[in-house]
Design an enzyme around this catalytic site. Structure first.
Site, mmCIF file in Angstrom:
data_model
loop_
_atom_site.group_PDB
_atom_site.id
_atom_site.type_symbol
_atom_site.label_atom_id
_atom_site.label_comp_id
_atom_site.label_asym_id
_atom_site.label_seq_id
_atom_site.Cartn_x
_atom_site.Cartn_y
_atom_site.Cartn_z
ATOM 1 N N CYS A 36 -12.051 8.542 -28.532
ATOM 2 C CA CYS A 36 -12.448 7.622 -27.456
ATOM 3 C C CYS A 36 -13.842 7.043 -27.677
ATOM 4 C CB CYS A 36 -12.376 8.324 -26.094
ATOM 5 S SG CYS A 36 -13.606 9.632 -25.897
ATOM 6 N N ASP A 38 -16.654 8.418 -26.848
ATOM 7 C CA ASP A 38 -17.634 8.878 -25.867
ATOM 8 C C ASP A 38 -18.535 9.957 -26.457
ATOM 9 O OD1 ASP A 38 -16.464 7.134 -24.174
ATOM 10 O OD2 ASP A 38 -15.764 8.619 -22.721
ATOM 11 N N CYS A 61 -17.300 7.911 -20.259
ATOM 12 C CA CYS A 61 -16.515 7.485 -19.099
ATOM 13 C C CYS A 61 -16.923 8.253 -17.837
ATOM 14 C CB CYS A 61 -15.038 7.730 -19.385
ATOM 15 S SG CYS A 61 -14.638 9.481 -19.477
ATOM 16 N N CYS A 105 -12.185 15.078 -21.726
ATOM 17 C CA CYS A 105 -13.591 14.883 -21.330
ATOM 18 C C CYS A 105 -14.215 16.231 -20.960
ATOM 19 C CB CYS A 105 -13.698 13.929 -20.145
ATOM 20 S SG CYS A 105 -12.741 12.414 -20.339
HETATM 21 FE FE1 FES Z 1 -13.354 10.422 -23.886
HETATM 22 FE FE2 FES Z 1 -13.935 10.569 -21.331
HETATM 23 S S1 FES Z 1 -12.575 9.159 -22.305
HETATM 24 S S2 FES Z 1 -14.854 11.693 -22.951
#
Ligand code: FES
Length: 138
Positions: A36, A38, A61, A105
């Site tokens: 993702c 992040d 996110c 996450c």
């Molecule tokens: Fe990957 Fe939240 S979408 S950490």
């Protein structure tokens, strides 16, 4: 299965706790999820084996922010050993659930905590004398 964010998740996203960097931190790390994109950064201050302060920065996110916020609330004031045993399931439970596609996450947040503790322990190895004394007490 939760399809939406809970009120608690939204609250932690909008009003994150322990956001920032610990001044004169004993250890700092960053961790990311390749899929993702992040990222999270954690910094900690430790005294006598207890996490006295912990803060995080997020490039992620809403649930990345919310899980790190709840995680730092849980980790502050506990021993390193206890912090190492924190599970992502507990963080999800604390938030009242997360959508399935956002479970990773919470895993990222817990991995970040473990990484910053490992960094601290690598920089501050327990002297052999203390280990021997601890073992002989058992
Ligand atoms: Fe990957 Fe939240 S979408 S950490």
């Amino acid at each position: 299965m939760s399809l939406n964010y809970t009120k608690k998740t939204i609250s932690h996203f909008l009003h994150p706790q322990n956001l920032g960097s610990v001044k004169n931190a004993d250890a700092c790390v960053s961790i990311g999820n390749m899929v993702c994109g992040d990222q999270l950064s954690f910094s900690i201050k430790v005294k006598d084996g207890i996490i006295k302060d912990i803060k995080f920065l997020s490039f992620g996110c809403a649930s990345n922010i919310a899980t790190a916020s709840v995680l730092t609330e849980r980790a502050k004031g506990i021993t390193l050993a206890k912090a190492k045993s924190l599970k992502w399931e507990k963080i999800v439970e604390d938030l009242g659930g997360l959508p399935n596609q956002k479970i990773h996450c919470s895993i990222l947040a817990v991995e970040g905590l473990k990484k910053v503790i490992a960094e601290y322990e690598a920089k501050h190895p327990v002297p052999l004398v203390k280990l021997v004394k601890k073992k002989s007490k058992k």
